[in-house]
Design an enzyme around this catalytic site. Structure first.
Site, short mmCIF file in Angstrom:
data_model
loop_
_atom_site.label_atom_id
_atom_site.label_comp_id
_atom_site.label_asym_id
_atom_site.label_seq_id
_atom_site.Cartn_x
_atom_site.Cartn_y
_atom_site.Cartn_z
N ILE A 15 0.96 -1.18 -0.02
CA ILE A 15 0.06 -0.24 -0.06
C ILE A 15 0.78 1.24 -0.08
O ILE A 15 0.46 2.53 -0.38
CB ILE A 15 -1.01 0.04 1.18
CG1 ILE A 15 -2.25 1.15 0.93
CG2 ILE A 15 -0.43 0.15 2.64
CD1 ILE A 15 -2.97 1.07 -0.30
N SER A 36 12.40 3.11 6.37
CA SER A 36 12.09 1.37 6.16
C SER A 36 12.71 1.03 7.64
O SER A 36 13.67 1.77 8.07
CB SER A 36 12.69 0.90 5.11
OG SER A 36 12.77 -0.70 5.09
N TYR A 58 12.52 3.91 11.17
CA TYR A 58 11.23 4.76 11.53
C TYR A 58 11.46 6.19 12.14
O TYR A 58 10.87 7.01 11.90
CB TYR A 58 10.10 4.24 12.02
CG TYR A 58 9.59 2.90 11.21
CD1 TYR A 58 9.84 2.80 9.72
CD2 TYR A 58 8.93 1.86 11.60
CE1 TYR A 58 9.54 1.70 9.06
CE2 TYR A 58 8.45 0.57 11.16
CZ TYR A 58 8.71 0.42 9.57
OH TYR A 58 8.39 -0.39 9.03
N HIS A 79 0.19 -0.03 13.89
CA HIS A 79 -0.36 1.29 13.67
C HIS A 79 -0.21 2.13 14.86
O HIS A 79 0.11 3.15 14.85
CB HIS A 79 -1.76 1.29 13.19
CG HIS A 79 -1.81 0.69 11.81
ND1 HIS A 79 -3.03 0.43 11.16
CD2 HIS A 79 -0.81 0.35 10.91
CE1 HIS A 79 -2.98 -0.03 9.91
NE2 HIS A 79 -1.69 -0.12 9.79
N LYS A 97 -6.00 2.18 7.40
CA LYS A 97 -7.16 1.37 8.27
C LYS A 97 -6.41 -0.05 8.21
O LYS A 97 -5.82 -0.50 7.71
CB LYS A 97 -8.08 1.59 7.35
CG LYS A 97 -8.21 1.35 5.72
CD LYS A 97 -7.77 0.15 5.17
CE LYS A 97 -8.10 -1.34 5.61
NZ LYS A 97 -7.54 -2.18 4.81
N ARG A 165 0.49 -12.25 5.84
CA ARG A 165 0.03 -11.17 6.67
C ARG A 165 -1.36 -11.43 6.86
O ARG A 165 -2.13 -11.19 7.97
CB ARG A 165 0.24 -9.68 6.38
CG ARG A 165 -0.48 -8.46 6.99
CD ARG A 165 -0.24 -7.03 6.53
NE ARG A 165 -0.78 -6.77 5.23
CZ ARG A 165 -2.16 -6.43 5.24
NH1 ARG A 165 -2.93 -6.72 6.17
NH2 ARG A 165 -2.57 -5.94 4.04
N1 LIG Z 1 -6.04 1.51 1.95
C1 LIG Z 1 -6.03 0.64 1.10
O1 LIG Z 1 -6.54 0.51 0.15
C2 LIG Z 1 -5.25 -0.62 1.80
C3 LIG Z 1 -4.71 -1.65 0.95
C4 LIG Z 1 -4.10 -2.58 1.53
C5 LIG Z 1 -3.69 -2.57 2.73
N2 LIG Z 1 -4.01 -1.37 3.56
C6 LIG Z 1 -3.40 -1.46 4.94
O2 LIG Z 1 -2.21 -0.90 4.84
C7 LIG Z 1 -1.42 -1.64 5.89
C8 LIG Z 1 -0.29 -2.29 5.33
O3 LIG Z 1 -0.61 -3.50 4.43
P1 LIG Z 1 0.22 -3.81 3.08
O4 LIG Z 1 -0.79 -4.78 2.32
O5 LIG Z 1 0.85 -2.88 2.38
O6 LIG Z 1 1.27 -4.59 3.81
P2 LIG Z 1 2.77 -5.24 3.55
O7 LIG Z 1 2.84 -5.28 2.09
O8 LIG Z 1 3.12 -6.55 4.35
O9 LIG Z 1 3.65 -4.02 4.00
C9 LIG Z 1 3.81 -3.79 5.29
C10 LIG Z 1 5.21 -2.81 5.56
O10 LIG Z 1 5.10 -2.39 6.81
C11 LIG Z 1 6.60 -2.65 7.26
N3 LIG Z 1 6.48 -3.30 8.64
C12 LIG Z 1 6.89 -3.01 9.79
N4 LIG Z 1 6.65 -3.99 10.74
C13 LIG Z 1 6.45 -5.21 10.10
C14 LIG Z 1 6.26 -6.30 10.42
N5 LIG Z 1 6.20 -6.79 11.66
N6 LIG Z 1 5.91 -7.24 9.48
C15 LIG Z 1 5.94 -7.04 8.20
N7 LIG Z 1 6.01 -5.57 7.64
C16 LIG Z 1 6.29 -4.62 8.64
C17 LIG Z 1 7.48 -3.20 6.25
O11 LIG Z 1 8.23 -2.26 5.40
P3 LIG Z 1 9.69 -2.01 5.95
O12 LIG Z 1 10.24 -3.38 5.85
O13 LIG Z 1 10.26 -1.04 5.13
O14 LIG Z 1 9.97 -1.53 7.47
C18 LIG Z 1 6.38 -3.80 5.05
O15 LIG Z 1 6.68 -3.47 3.84
C19 LIG Z 1 -2.49 -2.68 6.60
O16 LIG Z 1 -3.06 -2.23 7.63
C20 LIG Z 1 -3.54 -2.74 5.49
O17 LIG Z 1 -5.00 -2.67 6.27
C21 LIG Z 1 -4.77 -0.55 2.84
#
Ligand SMILES: NC(=O)c1ccc[n+]([C@@H]2O[C@H](COP(=O)([O-])OP(=O)(O)OC[C@H]3O[C@@H](n4cnc5c(N)ncnc54)[C@H](OP(=O)(O)O)[C@@H]3O)[C@@H](O)[C@H]2O)c1
Length: 328
Positions: A15, A36, A58, A79, A97, A165
Site C-alpha cells: 500500500i 524502512s 522509522y 499502527h 486502516k 499477513r
Molecule cells: N487503503 C487501502 O487500500 C489498503 C490496501 C492494502 C492495505 N492497506 C493497509 O495497509 C497496511 C499495510 O498493508 P500492506 O498490504 O501494504 O502490507 P505489506 O505489503 O506487508 O507491507 C507492510 C510494510 O510494513 C513494514 N513493517 C513494519 N513492521 C512489520 C512487520 N512486523 N511485518 C511486516 N512488515 C512490517 C514493512 O516495511 P519495511 O520493511 O520497509 O519497514 C512492510 O513492507 C495494513 O494495515 C492494511 O490494512 C490498506
C-alpha cells in the site's frame, strides 16, 4: 496560506507503493522521504519511486525536518506504535486502516494527538472519493427518502499462505480488519454507531476469520447487512435503500466511480465520477485541505467515528471468540 506539504512514507509494502503513486498527481505535494526498518528496502523503494531521502529507521523518518506529514503504511498491529512515534516527533499523521488493532489502542492514540494538538486521520480512502461526497449530499437532501437499509460486501480471493499477513493472527490478519472494515465504515457513515450486532464467521486453519456476515441495527431501526471474505470474490457492491428509491454503487464500491439511482416512476440513472490516478490522492488531498484550514481532524473521517468503528469491530469479533495474541 500554506500550499505545499512534504510527505514521509513509513513502511515500504504494497500500500505504501500505491499511495506514493497516488501522491504523484497532486501538484501541491512533495514526496520527501521514506523510512524502512532496513537501509536496503528504504533505498530500493526510494529509487523506484523517486523519493530523495531514504531513512533506515522509522525514528529517523519521523524526526526528519523535511517531513510535514507521515503516512503510516505498516501492518495493523504496528499502527499504534508507529502513529505514536510520528506524533511524538510533532508530525501530522495519516494512518492506514484499520486505525489500530482494537478500540483501546485507538482511544490512546486519539487522546495523544488531541493532547498534542496534532492532526490525525484514519486512511479510509473510500470516503474521500468525489462519488462518496455526492452520496452524502444526496442522503442529506433525502433524495431517496428515509434511508432504512444498506447491503454491502467486500470479499476477495487472496493468495493463501500461513505466513502471509492476511492469514497471520499475530498481526491482526483476517477479513474483518482488512476488508470487512470497509462495509462497517460505510454503515457508520450512513447510519452512525450500531445499537445491536449479529454476526457469524468461519475461522480458518490459522485462526483468522476467512469469511463473515454481519447485521448491524441502528437507533431508528435502520439495518445494514454486510459481508466480507479473504478467500472468495464477492460482488463488491453497496446498495443504499431508502423509502423513495435506492443507490447502487457499482463494483468495486470501495473505489467508487459510478452509481445507479433507481426511483419509482423514473428511469434508472447512471452517474459516473471518473478520476485520474489510482484514487489514493483524494485522502491525501483531504489531509492537506484540513491542514490548510487549521483543522486537527477531518470532517469526512472524524476521530470519534474512527473510535466508534473500532468498537464495532471489537464487538463483532467478540461474538466469534476471535482474539489477537495481545489478548484482546
Ligand atoms: N487503503 C487501502 O487500500 C489498503 C490496501 C492494502 C492495505 N492497506 C493497509 O495497509 C497496511 C499495510 O498493508 P500492506 O498490504 O501494504 O502490507 P505489506 O505489503 O506487508 O507491507 C507492510 C510494510 O510494513 C513494514 N513493517 C513494519 N513492521 C512489520 C512487520 N512486523 N511485518 C511486516 N512488515 C512490517 C514493512 O516495511 P519495511 O520493511 O520497509 O519497514 C512492510 O513492507 C495494513 O494495515 C492494511 O490494512 C490498506
Amino acid at each position: 496560506m500554506r500550499n505545499t506539504f512534504r510527505w514521509g512514507i513509513l513502511g515500504t509494502g504494497k500500500i505504501a507503493r500505491q499511495f506514493a503513486e497516488g501522491l504523484k498527481i497532486l501538484p501541491e505535494t512533495t514526496l520527501a522521504a521514506v523510512g524502512s526498518r532496513t537501509a536496503e528496502q528504504a533505498s530500493a523503494f526510494g529509487s523506484q519511486l523517486n523519493i530523495p531521502i531514504r531513512h533506515s529507521s522509522y525514528e529517523a523518518l519521523v524526526n526528519d525536518p523535511n517531513v510535514d506529514i507521515v503516512y503510516v503504511a505498516t501492518p495493523h498491529s504496528c499502527h499504534r506504535e508507529n502513529t505514536l512515534l510520528a506524533l511524538s516527533a510533532g508530525k501530522s499523521v495519516l494512518c492506514e486502516k484499520p486505525f489500530t488493532i482494537d478500540a483501546r489502542d485507538a482511544e490512546e492514540v486519539i487522546a495523544f494527538a488531541r493532547a498534542q494538538k496534532l492532526f490525525l486521520m484514519e486512511a479510509m480512502w473510500t470516503r474521500c472519493f468525489p462519488l462518496m461526497s455526492r452520496v452524502r449530499e444526496m442522503l442529506q437532501a433525502s433524495e431517496i427518502g428515509d434511508v432504512r437499509m444498506l447491503t454491502a460486501d467486500f470479499g476477495f480471493r487472496a493468495e493463501y499462505g500461513e505466513e502471509e499477513r492476511l492469514f497471520d493472527l499475530s498481526v491482526g490478519g483476517g477479513a474483518l480488519l482488512d476488508v470487512g472494515i470497509y462495509p462497517v465504515s460505510l454503515a457508520s457513515m450512513i447510519f452512525g454507531t450500531p445499537t445491536r450486532i449479529a454476526s457469524l464467521a468461519n475461522l480458518g486453519k490459522t485462526g483468522v476469520d476467512e469469511e463473515a456476515a454481519m447485521i448491524l441495527a441502528h437507533e431508528q431501526g435502520q439495518i445494514a447487512v454486510l459481508s466480507t471474505a479473504i478467500r472468495l470474490d464477492t460482488a463488491q457492491e453497496a446498495i443504499i435503500i431508502g423509502t423513495k428509491g435506492r443507490i447502487r454503487v457499482h463494483a468495486p464500491w470501495w473505489r467508487p466511480a459510478a452509481f445507479t439511482i433507481s426511483r419509482e416512476g423514473v428511469a434508472d440513472q447512471i452517474q459516473e465520477f471518473p478520476f485520474d490516478g489510482n484514487g489514493y490522492q483524494f485522502e491525501a488531498a483531504e489531509v492537506m485541505n484540513c491542514l490548510r484550514s487549521g483543522e486537527l481532524e477531518s470532517r469526512v473521517m472524524p476521530l470519534d467515528e474512527t473510535l466508534s468503528i473500532m468498537k464495532t469491530l471489537d464487538a463483532i469479533r467478540a461474538q466469534w471468540g476471535l482474539q489477537y495474541p495481545k489478548g484482546v
